[in-house]
Design a protein around this motif. Structure first.
Motif, PDB file in Angstrom:
ATOM      1  N   ALA A 260      10.881  -1.932   0.411  1.00 48.64           N
ATOM      2  CA  ALA A 260      10.339  -2.923  -0.140  1.00 48.64           C
ATOM      3  C   ALA A 260      10.627  -3.139  -1.542  1.00 48.64           C
ATOM      4  O   ALA A 260      11.021  -4.282  -2.271  1.00 48.64           O
ATOM      5  CB  ALA A 260       8.643  -2.810  -0.069  1.00 48.64           C
ATOM      6  N   GLN A 261      10.638  -1.967  -2.162  1.00 47.60           N
ATOM      7  CA  GLN A 261      11.075  -2.158  -3.761  1.00 47.60           C
ATOM      8  C   GLN A 261      12.421  -2.409  -3.877  1.00 47.60           C
ATOM      9  O   GLN A 261      12.570  -3.103  -4.998  1.00 47.60           O
ATOM     10  CB  GLN A 261      10.868  -0.442  -4.256  1.00 47.60           C
ATOM     11  CG  GLN A 261       9.341  -0.261  -4.382  1.00 47.60           C
ATOM     12  CD  GLN A 261       9.306   1.325  -5.169  1.00 47.60           C
ATOM     13  OE1 GLN A 261      10.083   1.720  -5.900  1.00 47.60           O
ATOM     14  NE2 GLN A 261       7.957   1.868  -4.691  1.00 47.60           N
TER      15      GLN A 261
ATOM     16  N   ALA B  77      15.214  -9.429   3.026  1.00 48.11           N
ATOM     17  CA  ALA B  77      14.327  -8.277   3.739  1.00 48.11           C
ATOM     18  C   ALA B  77      15.015  -8.058   5.108  1.00 48.11           C
ATOM     19  O   ALA B  77      15.296  -6.987   5.725  1.00 48.11           O
ATOM     20  CB  ALA B  77      13.004  -8.533   3.787  1.00 48.11           C
TER      21      ALA B  77
ATOM     22  N   LEU C  36       1.048  -1.393  -0.542  1.00 49.02           N
ATOM     23  CA  LEU C  36       1.778  -0.669  -1.242  1.00 49.02           C
ATOM     24  C   LEU C  36       1.292   0.782  -2.020  1.00 49.02           C
ATOM     25  O   LEU C  36      -0.097   0.957  -2.369  1.00 49.02           O
ATOM     26  CB  LEU C  36       2.347  -1.588  -2.547  1.00 49.02           C
ATOM     27  CG  LEU C  36       3.187  -2.327  -2.053  1.00 49.02           C
ATOM     28  CD1 LEU C  36       3.685  -3.561  -3.321  1.00 49.02           C
ATOM     29  CD2 LEU C  36       4.645  -2.026  -1.475  1.00 49.02           C
TER      30      LEU C  36
ATOM     31  N   ALA D  28       5.944  -8.181  -2.423  1.00 47.43           N
ATOM     32  CA  ALA D  28       6.187  -6.954  -2.056  1.00 47.43           C
ATOM     33  C   ALA D  28       5.112  -6.224  -0.982  1.00 47.43           C
ATOM     34  O   ALA D  28       5.880  -5.797   0.028  1.00 47.43           O
ATOM     35  CB  ALA D  28       6.122  -6.187  -3.372  1.00 47.43           C
TER      36      ALA D  28
ATOM     37  N   VAL E   1       6.508  -7.914   2.116  1.00 44.23           N
ATOM     38  CA  VAL E   1       7.790  -7.220   2.526  1.00 44.23           C
ATOM     39  C   VAL E   1       7.542  -5.955   3.291  1.00 44.23           C
ATOM     40  O   VAL E   1       7.929  -5.668   4.356  1.00 44.23           O
ATOM     41  CB  VAL E   1       8.678  -7.071   1.372  1.00 44.23           C
ATOM     42  CG1 VAL E   1      10.268  -6.304   1.929  1.00 44.23           C
ATOM     43  CG2 VAL E   1       9.192  -8.513   1.125  1.00 44.23           C
ATOM     44  N   LYS E   2       6.741  -4.999   2.884  1.00 46.44           N
ATOM     45  CA  LYS E   2       6.261  -3.805   3.034  1.00 46.44           C
ATOM     46  C   LYS E   2       5.518  -3.830   4.580  1.00 46.44           C
ATOM     47  O   LYS E   2       6.067  -3.493   5.582  1.00 46.44           O
ATOM     48  CB  LYS E   2       5.475  -2.893   2.375  1.00 46.44           C
ATOM     49  CG  LYS E   2       5.378  -1.747   2.931  1.00 46.44           C
ATOM     50  CD  LYS E   2       4.560  -0.665   1.929  1.00 46.44           C
ATOM     51  CE  LYS E   2       4.142   0.681   2.552  1.00 46.44           C
ATOM     52  NZ  LYS E   2       3.436   1.560   1.481  1.00 46.44           N
TER      53      LYS E   2
ATOM     54  N   ALA F 180       9.562   1.992   4.497  1.00 48.99           N
ATOM     55  CA  ALA F 180       9.066   0.396   4.227  1.00 48.99           C
ATOM     56  C   ALA F 180       8.790   0.381   2.707  1.00 48.99           C
ATOM     57  O   ALA F 180       9.109  -0.690   2.041  1.00 48.99           O
ATOM     58  CB  ALA F 180       7.844   0.322   4.959  1.00 48.99           C
ATOM     59  N   GLU F 181       8.158   1.522   2.187  1.00 51.49           N
ATOM     60  CA  GLU F 181       7.651   1.445   0.627  1.00 51.49           C
ATOM     61  C   GLU F 181       9.180   1.416   0.001  1.00 51.49           C
ATOM     62  O   GLU F 181       9.178   0.384  -1.008  1.00 51.49           O
ATOM     63  CB  GLU F 181       7.005   2.657   0.380  1.00 51.49           C
ATOM     64  CG  GLU F 181       6.681   2.785  -1.062  1.00 51.49           C
ATOM     65  CD  GLU F 181       5.394   1.849  -1.506  1.00 51.49           C
ATOM     66  OE1 GLU F 181       4.530   1.601  -0.817  1.00 51.49           O
ATOM     67  OE2 GLU F 181       5.481   1.620  -2.697  1.00 51.49           O
TER      68      GLU F 181
END
Lengths: 180, 216
Positions: free
Chosen positions: A54-55, A83, B62, A33, A36-37, A50-51
């Motif tokens: 990514a989720q 992604a 994150l 994760a 990906v972000k 992006a957050e």
């Protein structure tokens, strides 16, 4: 956190597919994760988008775990394609046509030797890219992150197009050589 | 047998996701017909996977609670049903092209553009144009050059120009350097998918006048 190889990610993803294992998902999430972000932010997405994406990508990993074929891709490559496709939807609102899937026959079990060979080759590719001279590595990263065409990369760096093309080609040749 | 393939540059741009929709359509449709390019695409996707693996950056960490939020989303969803695999298609047009058209060749709504040649423009984003071309056997498409990039994928029949012969599955990639006059082979009528990112340059005055109306 312990570094895992390609074959170990395959085992974790299979646990998600077969037993909806949230512990296996947590390990995959903690590794992929943040990547990906970062991938999305380096591709031009802002922090909040992006957050969120990514989720969403990790939710898709859970939902499509049964469709992952370890004889055809590493887990990292599979998550990259999810992604990338979300990034296209998000940034350009374009459709991305995909080639139709080959018909592999009913519930065919992948050949375990083939799976292992492909996962090891993917690990070697990751190491080979990390070992590239910095200029070449950055050129490839920009082609994949920045959503730039080759000619746009040339404009931004002031390098002639031919040089960019030969750098990417050289980098890929080196990759192929280091894998053979 | 397919002898004209996608370039590394196009495959990498498709893998990276930086092509306009119309080009994506031509690349994906060629790959549906060509195992060799499908395998080459897999290696470009693997480069993307390796780049993702190394993308981590503390500056883009994150938010706290991201894992809990994602698990909550998963719990809130209905159970996943496994999709049934689709069977290999049997028509002239493979996916994803058949999906854009809404069926096989007989569902295409052709418009005459002169000399027996017909076209149908497909709905894509404006950055590039995708069209189906129908060239009766033995007929020539007007002689033209290119302002940008043109890709022509043969789906039925065959054509030849100054450079080579192109049959089903073959893709011709033409740029500013190529002036050509494709001629459909005698026998079967030729059906192609042609994508361009800039208007074509016709040599004769008449097609040039017609160009704004035909969108080619």
């Amino acid at each position: 956190m312990k570094a895992r190889n390609g074959a170990e990610w395959v085992v974790l993803l299979r646990q998600i597919a077969e037993t909806q294992d949230t512990e296996a998902f947590t390990l995959l999430f903690q590794h992929f994760a943040p990547r990906v972000k970062a991938f999305l932010m380096k591709s031009g997405a802002d922090q909040a988008m992006a957050e969120e994406v990514a989720q969403e990508v990790m939710v898709t990993v859970w939902n499509k775990a049964t469709q992952f074929d370890p004889a055809r891709a590493s887990v990292a490559t599979w998550i990259f394609t999810i992604a990338r496709n979300r990034r296209i939807d998000m940034l350009r609102r374009d459709r991305r046509p995909e080639p139709e899937e080959l018909f592999w026959g009913p519930e065919e079990e992948p050949d375990q030797l083939q799976v292992l060979a492909l996962q090891q080759e993917s690990d070697q590719l990751i190491a080979a890219i990390a070992d590239l001279p910095e200029k070449q590595r950055i050129m490839i990263e920009r082609a994949y992150f920045s959503d730039l065409s080759h000619s746009e990369i040339a404009e931004e760096t002031g390098l002639p197009l031919g040089t960019i093309k030969s750098r990417i080609r050289l980098a890929l040749d080196r990759l192929r050589h280091s894998l053979s | 047998m397919i002898t004209h393939h996608l370039s590394d540059k196009l495959l990498m741009a498709y893998s990276a996701g930086s092509l306009p929709e119309a080009f994506n359509l031509a690349v994906a449709t060629h790959i549906a017909l060509c195992d060799e390019c499908r395998a080459r695409l897999a290696s470009f996707d693997a480069v993307g996977g390796a780049i993702l693996e190394q993308a981590q950056d503390e500056a883009f960490a994150l938010q706290d609670g991201a894992l809990a939020a994602t698990l909550a989303r998963i719990k809130a969803m209905p159970p996943v049903t496994k999709p049934t695999p689709r069977h290999a298609q049997t028509g002239v047009l493979p996916e994803p092209l058949a999906g854009y058209i809404g069926g096989d060749v007989e569902t295409i709504r052709w418009r005459n553009i002169g000399g027996g040649v017909r076209q149908a423009i497909l709905p894509t984003s404006k950055a590039a144009t995708a069209r189906m071309l129908y060239i009766p056997a033995g007929v020539a498409v007007p002689d033209h050059g290119h302002n940008g990039l043109e890709m022509t994928l043969v789906l039925q029949g065959a054509f030849a120009d100054e450079t080579a012969r192109f049959g089903r599955g073959d893709i011709e990639i033409a740029d500013e350097d190529l002036d050509h006059q494709p001629i459909a082979e005698p026998g079967e009528d030729c059906i192609c998918l042609a994508v361009t990112d800039a208007p074509l340059k016709f040599r004769a005055i008449l097609p040039r006048l017609a160009q704004p109306f035909l969108r080619i």
